[in-house]
Scaffold this motif. Structure first.
Motif, PDB file in Angstrom:
ATOM      1  N   LYS A   1       0.831  -1.203   0.000  1.00  0.00           N
ATOM      2  CA  LYS A   1       0.000   0.000   0.000  1.00  0.00           C
ATOM      3  C   LYS A   1       0.868   1.257   0.000  1.00  0.00           C
ATOM      4  O   LYS A   1       0.542   2.254  -0.659  1.00  0.00           O
ATOM      5  N   ILE A   2       1.969   1.232   0.744  1.00  0.00           N
ATOM      6  CA  ILE A   2       2.834   2.412   0.821  1.00  0.00           C
ATOM      7  C   ILE A   2       3.517   2.658  -0.512  1.00  0.00           C
ATOM      8  O   ILE A   2       3.669   3.814  -0.938  1.00  0.00           O
ATOM      9  N   ARG A   3       3.919   1.608  -1.208  1.00  0.00           N
ATOM     10  CA  ARG A   3       4.455   1.803  -2.550  1.00  0.00           C
ATOM     11  C   ARG A   3       3.436   2.539  -3.426  1.00  0.00           C
ATOM     12  O   ARG A   3       3.788   3.454  -4.188  1.00  0.00           O
ATOM     13  N   GLY A   4       2.176   2.153  -3.306  1.00  0.00           N
ATOM     14  CA  GLY A   4       1.134   2.834  -4.062  1.00  0.00           C
ATOM     15  C   GLY A   4       0.990   4.284  -3.661  1.00  0.00           C
ATOM     16  O   GLY A   4       0.777   5.156  -4.513  1.00  0.00           O
ATOM     17  N   HIS A   5       1.120   4.595  -2.372  1.00  0.00           N
ATOM     18  CA  HIS A   5       1.048   5.979  -1.910  1.00  0.00           C
ATOM     19  C   HIS A   5       2.195   6.801  -2.488  1.00  0.00           C
ATOM     20  O   HIS A   5       2.009   7.957  -2.874  1.00  0.00           O
ATOM     21  N   ILE A   6       3.379   6.217  -2.515  1.00  0.00           N
ATOM     22  CA  ILE A   6       4.519   6.931  -3.088  1.00  0.00           C
ATOM     23  C   ILE A   6       4.261   7.207  -4.568  1.00  0.00           C
ATOM     24  O   ILE A   6       4.475   8.321  -5.064  1.00  0.00           O
ATOM     25  N   ASP A   7       3.761   6.211  -5.285  1.00  0.00           N
ATOM     26  CA  ASP A   7       3.499   6.368  -6.717  1.00  0.00           C
ATOM     27  C   ASP A   7       2.480   7.460  -7.008  1.00  0.00           C
ATOM     28  O   ASP A   7       2.617   8.202  -7.993  1.00  0.00           O
ATOM     29  N   HIS A   8       1.442   7.558  -6.167  1.00  0.00           N
ATOM     30  CA  HIS A   8       0.311   8.426  -6.489  1.00  0.00           C
ATOM     31  C   HIS A   8       0.276   9.745  -5.721  1.00  0.00           C
ATOM     32  O   HIS A   8      -0.433  10.664  -6.126  1.00  0.00           O
ATOM     33  N   SER A   9       1.032   9.851  -4.627  1.00  0.00           N
ATOM     34  CA  SER A   9       0.962  11.088  -3.845  1.00  0.00           C
ATOM     35  C   SER A   9       2.177  11.980  -4.028  1.00  0.00           C
ATOM     36  O   SER A   9       2.135  13.159  -3.665  1.00  0.00           O
TER      37      SER A   9
END
Length: 298
Positions: free
Chosen positions: A157-165
């Motif tokens: 989930k954190i990888r996704g946050h880095i990608d999108h935020s």
């Protein structure tokens, strides 16, 4: 910091900060005081200051776990995720130092499973700083509960946050959209994101401090972007009133750069924080508390 007046809330009910500011602050006071005290006492015990500190930390955690049954209000889940982490950091210290075995920790861990963790999960999918705090709460829960699958799930989930935020230039548009308060909100998103990464790294799950997204997004770039505008707040480009972009307090954002300066071995971060050491608790949230003691290089 007196512990004689520590109280717990059966219902942790926190109205929205921009809806009822006075009620928001008032209703957080019990958890703020009790959590900070528990964390401080547990840390004192862990570094060898005596059994009485460990006993007091455990007493406070038992009090909260026995009393608190629900979390409510517009900002309830967010506030629990950024303040309740202090309780789990204290528990982690008690378990790690041998003060608590499985039986002793059981009442508190029951509260983590039944109240704290569902609260964290209710906001961890949010795309702004709410999601970052929900993820930190979920990560520290996984660490305290010994739930390796939860840690792996949170890492994804954190990888996704880095990608999108985070943009390739390091800006965080969901936070900079707050205009003159965008520097604070950028910090307020990066503090839990980086604290989560630290727990994941220390647990051997994954080192997301080195992760880069498909367009080059990274925590390091976000930190560099934030540092520049912390040093040059008058140039903050996301507000028509750049002179109001930043109002430093005694702990933030220096705690973030103290911690990450040691993780990245980045002297510019450490120099920025140097004049404000020792850095302790924020009095508002718990991601990088007692930073100087816990993160400085020998």
């Amino acid at each position: 910091m007196s512990g004689t007046e520590a109280r717990a809330d059966a219902d942790f009910n926190i109205p929205g900060a921009y809806i009822d500011g006075e009620g928001h602050v008032r209703n957080k006071k019990n958890l703020n005081h009790l959590g900070s005290l528990a964390h401080a006492c547990a840390l004192a015990y862990a570094v060898g200051e005596g059994a009485s500190f460990g006993d007091r930390a455990a007493e406070l955690l038992y009090l909260w776990a026995d009393t608190n049954k629900t979390v409510s209000g517009y900002d309830g889940a967010l506030a629990m995720s950024y303040m309740g982490t202090s309780l789990l950091f204290a528990a982690e210290l008690l378990i790690g130092s041998g003060k608590w075995d499985t039986k002793a920790a059981a009442p508190f861990l029951k509260w983590v499973r039944e109240v704290f963790l569902p609260t964290a999960d209710s906001i961890r999918e949010r795309e702004n700083n709410w999601g970052d705090w929900g993820l930190l709460a979920a990560v520290v829960s996984g660490a305290v509960l010994g739930d390796e699958q939860r840690l792996c799930d949170c890492a994804e989930k954190i990888r996704g946050h880095i990608d999108h935020s985070i943009r390739p230039d390091g800006s965080m548009p969901r936070e900079t959209a707050r205009g003159s308060r965008g520097i604070w909100y950028t910090y307020f998103a990066l503090a839990p994101m980086t604290a989560s990464c630290n727990i994941l790294r220390n647990s051997g799950t994954e080192d997301l401090f080195r992760y880069e997204g498909p367009a080059g997004q990274s925590i390091r770039k976000a930190l560099d972007h934030l540092l520049y505008y912390c040093q040059h707040p008058g140039q903050w480009p996301y507000s028509e009133e750049p002179q109001d972009a930043l109002n430093f307090v005694s702990v933030w954002p220096y705690n973030l750069f103290e911690a990450l300066g040691n993780i990245y071995t980045e002297e510019s971060y450490l120099r920025f924080a140097a004049a404000h050491r020792p850095l302790g608790i924020t009095g508002h949230h718990d991601a990088w508390s007692f930073t100087t003691l816990l993160t400085r290089r020998p």
